[in-house]
Motif scaffolding. Structure first.
Motif, PDB file in Angstrom:
ATOM      1  N   ALA A   1       0.833  -1.205   0.000  1.00 40.61           N
ATOM      2  CA  ALA A   1       0.000   0.000   0.000  1.00 40.61           C
ATOM      3  C   ALA A   1       0.867   1.254   0.000  1.00 40.61           C
ATOM      4  CB  ALA A   1      -0.932  -0.004   1.209  1.00 40.61           C
ATOM      5  N   SER A   2       1.949   1.259   0.779  1.00 42.95           N
ATOM      6  CA  SER A   2       2.824   2.440   0.807  1.00 42.95           C
ATOM      7  C   SER A   2       3.553   2.590  -0.529  1.00 42.95           C
ATOM      8  CB  SER A   2       3.815   2.358   1.961  1.00 42.95           C
ATOM      9  OG  SER A   2       4.735   1.313   1.762  1.00 42.95           O
ATOM     10  N   LEU A   3       3.971   1.486  -1.142  1.00 40.76           N
ATOM     11  CA  LEU A   3       4.601   1.559  -2.458  1.00 40.76           C
ATOM     12  C   LEU A   3       3.622   2.092  -3.493  1.00 40.76           C
ATOM     13  CD1 LEU A   3       6.687  -1.747  -2.672  1.00 40.76           C
ATOM     14  CD2 LEU A   3       7.544   0.590  -2.616  1.00 40.76           C
ATOM     15  N   LEU A   4       2.371   1.676  -3.395  1.00 43.78           N
ATOM     16  CA  LEU A   4       1.347   2.156  -4.319  1.00 43.78           C
ATOM     17  C   LEU A   4       1.153   3.662  -4.175  1.00 43.78           C
ATOM     18  CD1 LEU A   4      -0.843   1.527  -6.415  1.00 43.78           C
ATOM     19  CD2 LEU A   4      -2.398   1.120  -4.508  1.00 43.78           C
ATOM     20  N   GLU A   5       1.103   4.152  -2.943  1.00 43.33           N
ATOM     21  CA  GLU A   5       0.955   5.594  -2.715  1.00 43.33           C
ATOM     22  C   GLU A   5       2.145   6.364  -3.277  1.00 43.33           C
ATOM     23  OE1 GLU A   5       0.313   6.315   1.412  1.00 43.33           O
ATOM     24  OE2 GLU A   5      -1.552   5.180   1.464  1.00 43.33           O
ATOM     25  N   GLN A   6       3.356   5.848  -3.081  1.00 44.82           N
ATOM     26  CA  GLN A   6       4.553   6.513  -3.600  1.00 44.82           C
ATOM     27  C   GLN A   6       4.521   6.564  -5.127  1.00 44.82           C
ATOM     28  OE1 GLN A   6       7.895   4.345  -2.069  1.00 44.82           O
ATOM     29  NE2 GLN A   6       7.658   5.126   0.012  1.00 44.82           N
ATOM     30  N   ARG A   7       4.136   5.461  -5.733  1.00 45.82           N
ATOM     31  CA  ARG A   7       4.101   5.411  -7.197  1.00 45.82           C
ATOM     32  C   ARG A   7       2.997   6.288  -7.768  1.00 45.82           C
ATOM     33  NH1 ARG A   7       5.553  -0.965  -7.432  1.00 45.82           N
ATOM     34  NH2 ARG A   7       7.782  -0.665  -7.099  1.00 45.82           N
ATOM     35  N   GLU A   8       1.863   6.373  -7.081  1.00 44.46           N
ATOM     36  CA  GLU A   8       0.799   7.259  -7.544  1.00 44.46           C
ATOM     37  C   GLU A   8       1.230   8.721  -7.440  1.00 44.46           C
ATOM     38  OE1 GLU A   8      -2.573   6.064  -5.215  1.00 44.46           O
ATOM     39  OE2 GLU A   8      -3.208   4.601  -6.709  1.00 44.46           O
ATOM     40  N   ALA A   9       1.952   9.062  -6.375  1.00 53.87           N
ATOM     41  CA  ALA A   9       2.462  10.427  -6.240  1.00 53.87           C
ATOM     42  C   ALA A   9       3.463  10.729  -7.350  1.00 53.87           C
ATOM     43  CB  ALA A   9       3.112  10.616  -4.872  1.00 53.87           C
ATOM     44  N   ARG A  10       4.314   9.770  -7.661  1.00 51.85           N
ATOM     45  CA  ARG A  10       5.298   9.945  -8.748  1.00 51.85           C
ATOM     46  C   ARG A  10       4.587  10.102 -10.087  1.00 51.85           C
ATOM     47  NH1 ARG A  10       9.891  11.850 -10.539  1.00 51.85           N
ATOM     48  NH2 ARG A  10      10.965  10.486 -11.971  1.00 51.85           N
ATOM     49  N   ILE A  11       3.533   9.322 -10.309  1.00 56.71           N
ATOM     50  CA  ILE A  11       2.763   9.430 -11.549  1.00 56.71           C
ATOM     51  C   ILE A  11       2.132  10.808 -11.659  1.00 56.71           C
ATOM     52  CG2 ILE A  11       0.651   8.621 -12.697  1.00 56.71           C
ATOM     53  CD1 ILE A  11       1.441   5.795 -11.822  1.00 56.71           C
ATOM     54  N   ASN A  12       1.579  11.320 -10.564  1.00 53.91           N
ATOM     55  CA  ASN A  12       0.976  12.650 -10.579  1.00 53.91           C
ATOM     56  C   ASN A  12       2.010  13.725 -10.889  1.00 53.91           C
ATOM     57  OD1 ASN A  12      -1.549  11.624 -10.014  1.00 53.91           O
ATOM     58  ND2 ASN A  12      -1.327  11.876  -7.813  1.00 53.91           N
ATOM     59  N   THR A  13       3.207  13.599 -10.314  1.00 51.92           N
ATOM     60  CA  THR A  13       4.280  14.554 -10.584  1.00 51.92           C
ATOM     61  C   THR A  13       4.685  14.512 -12.048  1.00 51.92           C
ATOM     62  OG1 THR A  13       5.107  14.272  -8.334  1.00 51.92           O
ATOM     63  CG2 THR A  13       6.621  15.226  -9.936  1.00 51.92           C
ATOM     64  N   LEU A  14       4.856  13.305 -12.576  1.00 51.31           N
ATOM     65  CA  LEU A  14       5.258  13.162 -13.975  1.00 51.31           C
ATOM     66  C   LEU A  14       4.163  13.626 -14.932  1.00 51.31           C
ATOM     67  CD1 LEU A  14       7.111   9.729 -13.846  1.00 51.31           C
ATOM     68  CD2 LEU A  14       8.111  11.998 -14.082  1.00 51.31           C
ATOM     69  N   THR A  15       2.912  13.411 -14.571  1.00 50.48           N
ATOM     70  CA  THR A  15       1.804  13.872 -15.408  1.00 50.48           C
ATOM     71  C   THR A  15       1.784  15.394 -15.477  1.00 50.48           C
ATOM     72  OG1 THR A  15       0.513  11.912 -14.846  1.00 50.48           O
ATOM     73  CG2 THR A  15      -0.699  13.785 -15.714  1.00 50.48           C
ATOM     74  N   ALA A  16       1.991  16.054 -14.337  1.00 49.95           N
ATOM     75  CA  ALA A  16       2.037  17.521 -14.320  1.00 49.95           C
ATOM     76  C   ALA A  16       3.207  18.031 -15.160  1.00 49.95           C
ATOM     77  CB  ALA A  16       2.145  18.023 -12.888  1.00 49.95           C
ATOM     78  N   LYS A  17       4.360  17.383 -15.045  1.00 47.76           N
ATOM     79  CA  LYS A  17       5.535  17.778 -15.829  1.00 47.76           C
ATOM     80  C   LYS A  17       5.277  17.575 -17.318  1.00 47.76           C
ATOM     81  CE  LYS A  17       9.903  18.892 -16.288  1.00 47.76           C
ATOM     82  NZ  LYS A  17      10.345  20.249 -16.103  1.00 47.76           N
ATOM     83  N   ARG A  18       4.644  16.468 -17.671  1.00 47.65           N
ATOM     84  CA  ARG A  18       4.326  16.191 -19.074  1.00 47.65           C
ATOM     85  C   ARG A  18       3.378  17.247 -19.633  1.00 47.65           C
ATOM     86  NH1 ARG A  18       0.582  11.482 -19.768  1.00 47.65           N
ATOM     87  NH2 ARG A  18      -0.835  13.159 -19.200  1.00 47.65           N
ATOM     88  N   ASP A  19       2.363  17.613 -18.855  1.00 49.12           N
ATOM     89  CA  ASP A  19       1.419  18.634 -19.303  1.00 49.12           C
ATOM     90  C   ASP A  19       2.112  19.983 -19.489  1.00 49.12           C
ATOM     91  OD1 ASP A  19      -0.554  16.721 -19.255  1.00 49.12           O
ATOM     92  OD2 ASP A  19      -1.368  17.347 -17.313  1.00 49.12           O
ATOM     93  N   GLU A  20       3.043  20.308 -18.596  1.00 54.41           N
ATOM     94  CA  GLU A  20       3.806  21.550 -18.714  1.00 54.41           C
ATOM     95  C   GLU A  20       4.644  21.541 -19.992  1.00 54.41           C
ATOM     96  OE1 GLU A  20       7.628  23.414 -16.432  1.00 54.41           O
ATOM     97  OE2 GLU A  20       6.065  22.532 -15.184  1.00 54.41           O
ATOM     98  N   LEU A  21       5.293  20.396 -20.264  1.00 55.17           N
ATOM     99  CA  LEU A  21       6.114  20.292 -21.478  1.00 55.17           C
ATOM    100  C   LEU A  21       5.254  20.341 -22.743  1.00 55.17           C
ATOM    101  CD1 LEU A  21       8.736  17.636 -20.353  1.00 55.17           C
ATOM    102  CD2 LEU A  21       9.110  20.073 -20.750  1.00 55.17           C
ATOM    103  N   ARG A  22       4.071  19.729 -22.702  1.00 58.71           N
ATOM    104  CA  ARG A  22       3.168  19.801 -23.860  1.00 58.71           C
ATOM    105  C   ARG A  22       2.769  21.241 -24.144  1.00 58.71           C
ATOM    106  NH1 ARG A  22      -1.121  14.822 -23.170  1.00 58.71           N
ATOM    107  NH2 ARG A  22       0.266  13.209 -23.940  1.00 58.71           N
ATOM    108  N   ASN A  23       2.490  21.991 -23.099  1.00 63.19           N
ATOM    109  CA  ASN A  23       2.133  23.396 -23.258  1.00 63.19           C
ATOM    110  C   ASN A  23       3.291  24.178 -23.868  1.00 63.19           C
ATOM    111  OD1 ASN A  23       0.644  25.791 -23.014  1.00 63.19           O
ATOM    112  ND2 ASN A  23       1.581  26.213 -21.040  1.00 63.19           N
TER     113      ASN A  23
END
Length: 104
Positions: A45-67
């Protein structure tokens, strides 16, 4: 029958029951302490939370780069962004600009 040894010949039924009990004990231990057992749920469960947080960070970065890519489209580039990149990457300035450098 000989009485000299520790192990005496067991009837077949007792051997089968002993093997079944040993198998059930192994399954119980694996269900509790195995790689997918009860004890590893909190770790997973803790690994899942860490990976979901990492996914959210990478998604925000990807959206910034797309812009940013959209703003640099050669057909309709954003003049402010182009000017910023020229100044920072190539050290290019307009003739009427004054450059102020801060030294420590």
């Amino acid at each position: 029958m000989k009485r000299g040894g520790i192990f005496q010949r067991l009837p077949r039924e007792q051997v089968r029951q002993g093997l079944a009990l040993a198998g059930l004990l192994c399954l119980t231990v694996l269900a509790i302490a195995g790689p997918t057992g009860l004890l590893s749920w909190s770790e997973q469960a803790s690994l899942l939370e860490q990976r979901e947080a990492r996914i959210n960070t990478l998604t925000a970065k990807r959206d910034e780069l797309r812009n940013r890519v959209a703003l640099l489209d050669p057909a309709a580039a954003d003049p402010d962004l182009v000017g910023e990149l020229l100044r920072s990457d190539l050290n290019v300035v307009h003739p009427d600009e004054v450059v102020i450098t801060l030294e420590d």
